[in-house]
Design an enzyme around this catalytic site. Structure first.
Site, PDB file in Angstrom:
ATOM      1  N   PRO A  11       3.581  35.815  30.644  1.00 36.59           N
ATOM      2  CG  PRO A  11       4.688  35.658  32.692  1.00 36.59           C
ATOM      3  CD  PRO A  11       4.886  35.502  31.201  1.00 36.59           C
ATOM      4  CB  THR A  13      -0.983  41.254  36.350  1.00 35.15           C
ATOM      5  OG1 THR A  13      -2.224  41.806  35.867  1.00 35.15           O
ATOM      6  CG2 THR A  13       0.190  42.077  35.862  1.00 35.15           C
ATOM      7  CB  SER A  18      -1.044  35.379  29.851  1.00 43.28           C
ATOM      8  OG  SER A  18      -1.019  35.637  31.232  1.00 43.28           O
ATOM      9  CG  HIS A  35      12.103  36.809  29.260  1.00 38.28           C
ATOM     10  ND1 HIS A  35      12.195  35.630  28.552  1.00 38.28           N
ATOM     11  CD2 HIS A  35      13.201  37.524  28.935  1.00 38.28           C
ATOM     12  CE1 HIS A  35      13.311  35.628  27.855  1.00 38.28           C
ATOM     13  NE2 HIS A  35      13.942  36.770  28.069  1.00 38.28           N
ATOM     14  N   GLY A  36       7.841  38.869  30.049  1.00 41.21           N
ATOM     15  CA  GLY A  36       6.726  39.280  30.896  1.00 41.21           C
ATOM     16  C   GLY A  36       6.682  40.791  30.944  1.00 41.21           C
ATOM     17  N   GLY A  38       7.079  42.883  33.589  1.00 41.01           N
ATOM     18  CA  GLY A  38       8.069  43.540  34.438  1.00 41.01           C
ATOM     19  C   GLY A  38       7.406  44.436  35.472  1.00 41.01           C
ATOM     20  CE  LYS A 111       0.485  35.434  42.568  1.00 36.76           C
ATOM     21  NZ  LYS A 111       1.303  35.369  41.366  1.00 36.76           N
TER      22      LYS A 111
END
Length: 112
Positions: A11, A13, A18, A35-36, A38, A111
């Site tokens: 993912p 943001t 992504s 994993h993304g 961070g 969200k």
């Protein structure tokens, strides 16, 4: 044909891409990758840096529709609170941990 590993979704943001990645044969990280992007800021720091309304306006100016349960919750997830996902994925691929399959750009964000 090159064998493909496990697909991985990385993912970004609300305002960045992504990625879909795949593992690579004989990867040196226990068959894992990033994993993304961070975080670079805490949620509190991020919420102090921008209001939810400002963030919504910025994203909508980029053509990204965004809706959040609260303005604060939206501000906590500002893209500036995260590392550059493009750089993270490029570094992971350069290290031989994965291979890029697709880069996905956001059209809308919800969200909760």
């Amino acid at each position: 044909m090159v064998p493909a590993g496990q697909p991985v979704l990385i993912p970004g943001t609300m305002g960045t891409a992504s990625y879909v990645l795949t593992g690579v044969p004989r990867g040196e990280a226990f068959h894992s990758t990033c994993h993304g992007a961070g975080r670079t800021q805490s949620r509190h720091q991020a919420a102090r840096s921008i209001t939810g309304e400002q963030l919504r306006d910025r994203l909508e100016a980029q053509g990204i529709v965004v809706r959040g349960a609260t303005w604060r919750g939206l501000a906590e997830e500002t893209p500036s609170a995260y590392k550059d996902v493009d750089a993270v994925v490029t570094a992971s691929e350069g290290a031989g941990l994965c291979r890029k399959v697709a880069r996905l750009v956001p059209l809308g964000v919800v969200k909760g």
